[in-house]
Enzyme design. Structure first.
Site, mmCIF file in Angstrom:
data_model
loop_
_atom_site.group_PDB
_atom_site.id
_atom_site.type_symbol
_atom_site.label_atom_id
_atom_site.label_comp_id
_atom_site.label_asym_id
_atom_site.label_seq_id
_atom_site.Cartn_x
_atom_site.Cartn_y
_atom_site.Cartn_z
ATOM 1 C CB ALA A 89 -0.973 -0.041 1.174
ATOM 2 C CB CYS A 90 0.535 4.500 1.735
ATOM 3 S SG CYS A 90 -1.085 4.993 1.108
ATOM 4 C CB SER A 91 4.610 1.386 3.561
ATOM 5 O OG SER A 91 4.045 2.146 4.596
ATOM 6 C CB SER A 128 3.989 3.777 -2.656
ATOM 7 O OG SER A 128 3.964 3.770 -4.070
#
Length: 373
Positions: free
Chosen positions: A155-157, A334
């Site tokens: 996901a965003c990481s 990300s």
């Protein structure tokens, strides 16, 4: 241990953008249509009426003023409210491949690398265009890179996790130079009919070259001093879209097949966890918080970044110490922290320290401490 550096970054920005005012005008038209079409049920108390949004509300809640998108017309169509992106033949480059090649070309030029110099390609993104063949392998072929490629999703990481994967591969000798890409078409999984989240995301692609310091020739190089990853299971940010959806048709088209979140819970739980991870990482490295010249944080929400920076530094950060790009780009999953790094590092001097950090669904947190060489 072999010194490993980031020697180049690249950024692909879509040609089209949507301002808050444009987005709100489309959303409010949709609200009026919905309330009109469901007037009887609303009057009978069977459905609640939808409420208008406003540009002022969006900016106050998030710090976002606009976002870049791969398609504007479909999103702003009140009868559609989703990007209009035609399927391509298998023989054509995919959309994420096209975005990635553009970002990669800039990163490779910055790092002084040719295709023959790169051993591996990682595509790390919150949403992948297809399960297989891997988008990374398609990009590898498009760029003429030998070696191997694979996709990953945190996901965003995804970007910080991708940087550590690249670093680990180089440290163990399975690769000498890695191209890590973040092609994010976030508007594809955003519910533009949801007042609480319709403004959050934009589209973009970032690229990072990671390599051994001994092979790096770039004018600017950033040593990866340390990287730390953490995941904590939570349902507060979720997307249930997947290949098993067809196994139960009753769920097709439901809101949970797009991005959903409990925003207040995320804020309350994620901010202290991120600040704690960075602080503990710095303490382990014997680095005082005041030694940090820059914090390139995940660009999800301005208040989140301000709170995290304040907890790490022990004071309010200056705009230079914790730069913001989400006002122009919105949340790009990300890619956000990498955009901040790409755009806000030219003033750093040799020896200066910074931390590149991303966080999001999972929960997931990745923090990378960098030193300019």
């Amino acid at each position: 241990m072999t010194d490993i550096v980031i020697s180049g970054t690249g950024l692909y920005t879509p040609r089209e953008s949507i301002s808050n005012a444009e987005l709100v005008a489309s959303y409010n038209t949709y609200v009026d249509l919905y309330n009109e079409e469901n007037a009887e049920a609303i009057a009978a108390g069977e459905l609640p009426p939808l409420q208008h949004s406003s540009a002022e509300f969006i900016e106050k809640a998030s710090g976002i003023k606009s976002r870049y998108v791969m398609n504007k017309s479909g999103i702003l169509d009140p009868r559609r409210m989703a990007p209009l992106l035609a399927e391509r033949a298998n023989e054509e480059p995919s959309i994420q491949c096209e975005m990635s090649v553009a970002a990669a070309t800039e990163a490779m030029a910055q790092a002084g690398k040719k295709a023959a110099d790169i051993d591996a390609v990682i595509v790390a993104a919150s949403n992948l265009q297809r399960p297989y063949p891997a988008v990374a392998v398609e990009i590898q072929d498009a760029l003429g890179i030998d070696g191997f490629g694979f996709d990953m999703n945190v996901a965003c990481s995804s970007a910080t996790f991708g940087i550590q994967q690249a670093r680990d591969m180089i440290a163990t000798g399975s690769a000498g130079c890695v191209l890590m890409l973040n092609p994010e078409i976030c508007t594809g999984h955003l519910n533009f009919r949801d007042r609480d989240s319709h403004f959050i995301f934009g589209d973009v692609c970032t690229a990072v070259i990671v390599e051994r310091a001994e092979t790096a020739t770039a004018a600017e190089q950033y040593q990866i001093v340390d990287s730390k990853l953490q995941t904590i299971y939570s349902n507060n940010i979720r997307n249930n879209f997947g290949f098993l959806n067809r196994g139960d048709e009753s769920g097709i088209g439901k809101p949970d097949k797009l991005f959903v979140q409990e925003g207040r819970k995320v804020f309350k739980e994620v901010c202290p966890a991120v600040a704690r991870q960075i602080s503990e990482q710095l303490e382990r490295l014997d680095i005082e918080p005041q030694q940090l010249k820059r914090m390139w944080l995940h660009q999800a929400n301005l208040s989140m970044n301000q709170l995290i920076s304040r907890r790490v530094l022990g004071r309010d950060p200056s705009p230079e110490e914790s730069p913001t790009i989400l006002d122009e780009y919105a949340n790009t999953s990300s890619a956000g922290s990498v955009i901040a790094f790409h755009k806000h590092r030219s003033d750093l001097r040799s020896g200066d320290l910074g931390v590149l950090c991303s966080f999001g669904a999972g929960y997931s947190i990745g923090s990378v401490v960098l030193r300019k060489l």
